[in-house]
Enzyme design. Sequence first.
Site, PDB file in Angstrom:
ATOM      1  CB  CYS A  63      -0.596  -0.386   1.207  1.00 38.02           C
ATOM      2  SG  CYS A  63      -2.317   0.948   1.294  1.00 38.02           S
ATOM      3  CG  HIS A 169      -3.557  -3.576   2.973  1.00 39.25           C
ATOM      4  ND1 HIS A 169      -2.895  -3.174   4.313  1.00 39.25           N
ATOM      5  CD2 HIS A 169      -4.170  -2.482   2.468  1.00 39.25           C
ATOM      6  CE1 HIS A 169      -2.477  -1.560   3.936  1.00 39.25           C
ATOM      7  NE2 HIS A 169      -3.418  -1.489   2.984  1.00 39.25           N
ATOM      8  CD  GLU A 171      -1.794  -5.972   5.266  1.00 35.65           C
ATOM      9  OE1 GLU A 171      -1.838  -5.546   5.526  1.00 35.65           O
ATOM     10  OE2 GLU A 171      -0.754  -6.713   3.981  1.00 35.65           O
TER      11      GLU A 171
END
Length: 199
Positions: A63, A169, A171
């Site tokens: 990001c 993202h 994660e």
Amino acid sequence: EAASYLALIDGLLISGGDFDIDPSFYGEERIPQCAASKPDRTLMEFALYRGASKRGMPVLGVCGGHQVINVAHKGSLYQDIPSQTPTAARHSQRPIPPTKPSHTVRLAKGSSLEKIAGTGTLKVNSTHHQGVKGIGKGVTVEGVAPDGMIEAISVSPPSGSWVVGVQWHPEALYPTDEPSRKLFARFVAEARRYKRKSG
């Protein structure tokens, strides 16, 4: 202090942070829609990134980290996608949680990300209002959203290190998304390779 931190690690992950890179870093005047910045953090991230690249250390930007990599190579950003590119899709998916994908990304054929993911199309989340505008020197576009917004980049520094940036993202998608797990596995593998090489 960047050098002392880099001496402790084998890979650099530059995360997002819910703030905007100050437009002065890419030679633009701030527009009203540009949100608050953290110039000290951005300067530190630039120092860490440049130091890691010089050492041949692998770097993954997520990001805001993706945007840092581009700006560090003299690229620029859309300060606010909705106001500066009215024809673009909505890139902030709230209230949909970031654990759920909201659009696709088409990966460049033969790109490093396509090889890592094992597919040419990814389903990703989207929680940003800024994006890559002008491509930095030596930066390669690896993936784009359906509206043409740049979502993934790579860099091949003189050191030959592995450098990838993604606008989404991974994660947050990791628990249920195999390409996200493959991306992090590759980053860890590159860090291990760097550790072996650097002793």
